[in-house]
Design a protein around this motif. Structure first.
Motif, PDB file in Angstrom:
ATOM      1  N   THR A 231       0.343  -1.431  -0.253  1.00 58.81           N
ATOM      2  CA  THR A 231      -0.311  -0.097   0.217  1.00 58.81           C
ATOM      3  C   THR A 231       0.785   1.134   0.306  1.00 58.81           C
ATOM      4  O   THR A 231       1.591   0.706   0.778  1.00 58.81           O
ATOM      5  CB  THR A 231      -1.178   0.689   1.228  1.00 58.81           C
ATOM      6  OG1 THR A 231      -1.752   1.242   1.426  1.00 58.81           O
ATOM      7  CG2 THR A 231       0.226   0.215   2.306  1.00 58.81           C
ATOM      8  N   GLN A 232       0.510   2.174  -0.498  1.00 64.01           N
ATOM      9  CA  GLN A 232       0.772   3.625  -0.918  1.00 64.01           C
ATOM     10  C   GLN A 232       0.663   4.210   0.391  1.00 64.01           C
ATOM     11  O   GLN A 232       0.832   5.895   1.021  1.00 64.01           O
ATOM     12  CB  GLN A 232       1.090   4.126  -1.510  1.00 64.01           C
ATOM     13  CG  GLN A 232      -0.513   4.996  -2.103  1.00 64.01           C
ATOM     14  CD  GLN A 232      -0.608   5.323  -3.645  1.00 64.01           C
ATOM     15  OE1 GLN A 232      -0.041   6.396  -4.055  1.00 64.01           O
ATOM     16  NE2 GLN A 232      -1.710   5.285  -4.150  1.00 64.01           N
ATOM     17  N   TYR A 233      -0.125   3.840   1.281  1.00 63.42           N
ATOM     18  CA  TYR A 233      -0.815   4.882   2.336  1.00 63.42           C
ATOM     19  C   TYR A 233       0.080   4.675   4.072  1.00 63.42           C
ATOM     20  O   TYR A 233      -0.611   3.191   4.248  1.00 63.42           O
ATOM     21  CB  TYR A 233      -2.669   4.596   2.237  1.00 63.42           C
ATOM     22  CG  TYR A 233      -3.120   4.894   1.057  1.00 63.42           C
ATOM     23  CD1 TYR A 233      -3.127   6.721   0.728  1.00 63.42           C
ATOM     24  CD2 TYR A 233      -3.569   4.298  -0.148  1.00 63.42           C
ATOM     25  CE1 TYR A 233      -3.492   7.006  -0.183  1.00 63.42           C
ATOM     26  CE2 TYR A 233      -4.123   4.762  -1.129  1.00 63.42           C
ATOM     27  CZ  TYR A 233      -3.408   5.943  -1.463  1.00 63.42           C
ATOM     28  OH  TYR A 233      -4.698   6.114  -2.824  1.00 63.42           O
ATOM     29  N   TYR A 234       0.186   5.015   4.277  1.00 60.30           N
ATOM     30  CA  TYR A 234       1.155   4.822   5.661  1.00 60.30           C
ATOM     31  C   TYR A 234      -0.203   4.600   6.498  1.00 60.30           C
ATOM     32  O   TYR A 234       0.214   3.963   7.587  1.00 60.30           O
ATOM     33  CB  TYR A 234       1.427   5.982   6.418  1.00 60.30           C
ATOM     34  CG  TYR A 234       2.533   6.172   5.371  1.00 60.30           C
ATOM     35  CD1 TYR A 234       3.840   5.169   4.949  1.00 60.30           C
ATOM     36  CD2 TYR A 234       3.285   7.320   4.448  1.00 60.30           C
ATOM     37  CE1 TYR A 234       4.834   4.914   4.342  1.00 60.30           C
ATOM     38  CE2 TYR A 234       4.499   7.487   3.537  1.00 60.30           C
ATOM     39  CZ  TYR A 234       5.461   6.523   3.622  1.00 60.30           C
ATOM     40  OH  TYR A 234       6.461   6.916   2.940  1.00 60.30           O
ATOM     41  N   ASP A 235      -1.377   5.403   6.674  1.00 62.37           N
ATOM     42  CA  ASP A 235      -2.336   4.809   7.630  1.00 62.37           C
ATOM     43  C   ASP A 235      -3.291   3.908   7.322  1.00 62.37           C
ATOM     44  O   ASP A 235      -3.177   3.403   8.915  1.00 62.37           O
ATOM     45  CB  ASP A 235      -4.009   6.060   7.758  1.00 62.37           C
ATOM     46  CG  ASP A 235      -4.598   6.162   6.330  1.00 62.37           C
ATOM     47  OD1 ASP A 235      -3.134   5.862   5.495  1.00 62.37           O
ATOM     48  OD2 ASP A 235      -5.254   6.146   5.969  1.00 62.37           O
ATOM     49  N   VAL A 236      -3.056   3.185   6.457  1.00 63.13           N
ATOM     50  CA  VAL A 236      -2.994   1.166   6.356  1.00 63.13           C
ATOM     51  C   VAL A 236      -2.213   0.914   6.997  1.00 63.13           C
ATOM     52  O   VAL A 236      -2.204  -0.127   7.292  1.00 63.13           O
ATOM     53  CB  VAL A 236      -3.276   2.033   4.339  1.00 63.13           C
ATOM     54  CG1 VAL A 236      -3.915  -0.053   4.246  1.00 63.13           C
ATOM     55  CG2 VAL A 236      -4.989   2.042   3.929  1.00 63.13           C
ATOM     56  N   MET A 237      -0.780   1.349   6.715  1.00 65.10           N
ATOM     57  CA  MET A 237      -0.291   0.511   7.084  1.00 65.10           C
ATOM     58  C   MET A 237      -0.278   0.383   8.625  1.00 65.10           C
ATOM     59  O   MET A 237      -0.080  -0.393   9.556  1.00 65.10           O
ATOM     60  CB  MET A 237       1.085   0.771   6.805  1.00 65.10           C
ATOM     61  CG  MET A 237       2.021   0.958   5.533  1.00 65.10           C
ATOM     62  SD  MET A 237       3.526   1.092   5.182  1.00 65.10           S
ATOM     63  CE  MET A 237       4.095   1.124   3.369  1.00 65.10           C
ATOM     64  N   ALA A 238      -0.503   1.296   9.584  1.00 64.76           N
ATOM     65  CA  ALA A 238      -0.059   1.717  10.615  1.00 64.76           C
ATOM     66  C   ALA A 238      -1.804   0.816  11.245  1.00 64.76           C
ATOM     67  O   ALA A 238      -1.590   0.095  12.228  1.00 64.76           O
ATOM     68  CB  ALA A 238      -0.468   3.024  11.341  1.00 64.76           C
ATOM     69  N   ALA A 239      -2.530   1.070  10.338  1.00 62.73           N
ATOM     70  CA  ALA A 239      -3.904  -0.164  11.118  1.00 62.73           C
ATOM     71  C   ALA A 239      -3.432  -1.231  11.057  1.00 62.73           C
ATOM     72  O   ALA A 239      -4.021  -2.182  12.168  1.00 62.73           O
ATOM     73  CB  ALA A 239      -5.243   0.347   9.764  1.00 62.73           C
TER      74      ALA A 239
END
Length: 325
Positions: A231-239
């Protein structure tokens, strides 16, 4: 004055494409279609009478020799434009709303800027801020230097060469983070071989960000054997980290404060610097207010996990004087 064979919009599209090497990323960053990006570049090439990019199906566009020369001259063009803009007297009243384009890393925006944005805009109705909060591309420093943004607040690896147009504000930890239950009972930091056995979430497959992440891992002896997502989205990684389904390479500043008790650093890597950019020639009081606001969102926030503060918010005193006038 001579008639110019290009428009400012064409220059903006060209600079974005040269920095990102992706029609899709350029379209997303500018809020236009990929077809529009292609048409703008094609028209620019026709007006200039030369080819700026090598383009082949399935491959990233690469600057030609003419394209590289044009890119170099564009940097000089932007610098000259900034010098001309600097002739505006600082005491000259601003006519109409002041509009600024800002690049702020996704984690910095969500965790530190967004919570204070409503108060700033309500207090300064004549300032209009347009944010690009997509995860920065590897060529972000070039995009900033090319004049595509008025302000920027981004994270860069501390081992990268210093950029003279960027001001270092603070340093934060970088490394492999994961939920504490994945490493329960084990001594931290983990051995690289043990880290390699954990499930990873990485940047988009095949992207330059993924390649750079994997190279950073390899330098520490980490070779992910199980990748559970991209994923390019850090909030998705964090989740995903908060759920305990993966580990990832992040900075602790990316993690929302609510996650930091359970999502922990399991292997240190390269630390990151928070860096600030203000376009040369922006001397209006509204620019001073905007600069002070951006810096205060981070430097005055007790939740910001800085290892070191390089620069205090010297713009804040200036903004207070402006607001008192």
């Amino acid at each position: 004055m001579p008639s110019l064979p290009f428009t400012l919009r064409q220059l903006e599209v060209f600079a974005h494409l040269a920095a990102s090497g992706s029609f899709r990323a350029t379209a997303d960053e500018l809020g236009i279609s990929q077809a529009s990006v292609s048409n703008q570049i094609k028209t620019l090439e026709e007006q200039l009478g030369c080819r700026l990019f090598h383009r082949k199906p399935g491959q990233r566009p690469i600057l030609t020799a003419d394209g590289q020369a044009f890119h170099d001259d564009l940097t000089a063009f932007d610098s000259a434009a900034s010098k001309l803009a600097a002739h505006r007297r600082s005491g000259t009243p601003e006519a109409g709303p002041a509009r600024y384009r800002l690049l702020v890393g996704q984690g910095n925006f969500d965790n530190y800027v967004r919570p204070k944005l409503d108060g700033f805009l309500a207090g300064h109705p004549m300032i209009d801020l347009e944010f690009n909060t997509q995860p920065p591309t590897p060529g972000v420093a070039g995009m900033i230097q090319a004049g595509q943004y008025d302000f920027a607040l981004i994270n860069r690896r501390c081992d990268l060469p210093a950029e003279p147009h960027l001001e270092k504000l603070a340093r934060v930890r970088g490394g492999v983070f994961g939920h504490r239950r994945l490493v329960e009972g084990q001594t931290l930091p983990l051995d690289p071989a043990r880290v390699s056995e954990l499930p990873f979430v990485l940047p988009p497959a095949g992207s330059k960000q993924e390649r750079e992440t994997l190279l950073s891992f390899a330098d520490r002896g980490v070779h992910p054997g199980k990748v559970v997502g991209h994923t390019q989205y850090y909030d998705v990684m964090a989740a995903m980290l908060e759920r305990g389904v993966a580990v990832a390479s992040l900075t602790d500043a990316i993690l929302p404060p609510s996650m930091r008790e359970n999502v922990i650093l399991i292997l240190p890597l390269v630390d990151w610097d928070l860096e600030f950019y203000r376009k040369p020639g922006l001397t209006a009081p509204s620019a001073d207010l905007t600069a002070a606001f951006l810096k205060s969102c981070v430097l005055d926030n007790s939740d910001y996990p800085a290892l070191r503060i390089y620069s205090r918010n010297t713009d804040r005193q200036k903004s207070r004087l402006i607001e008192a006038e």
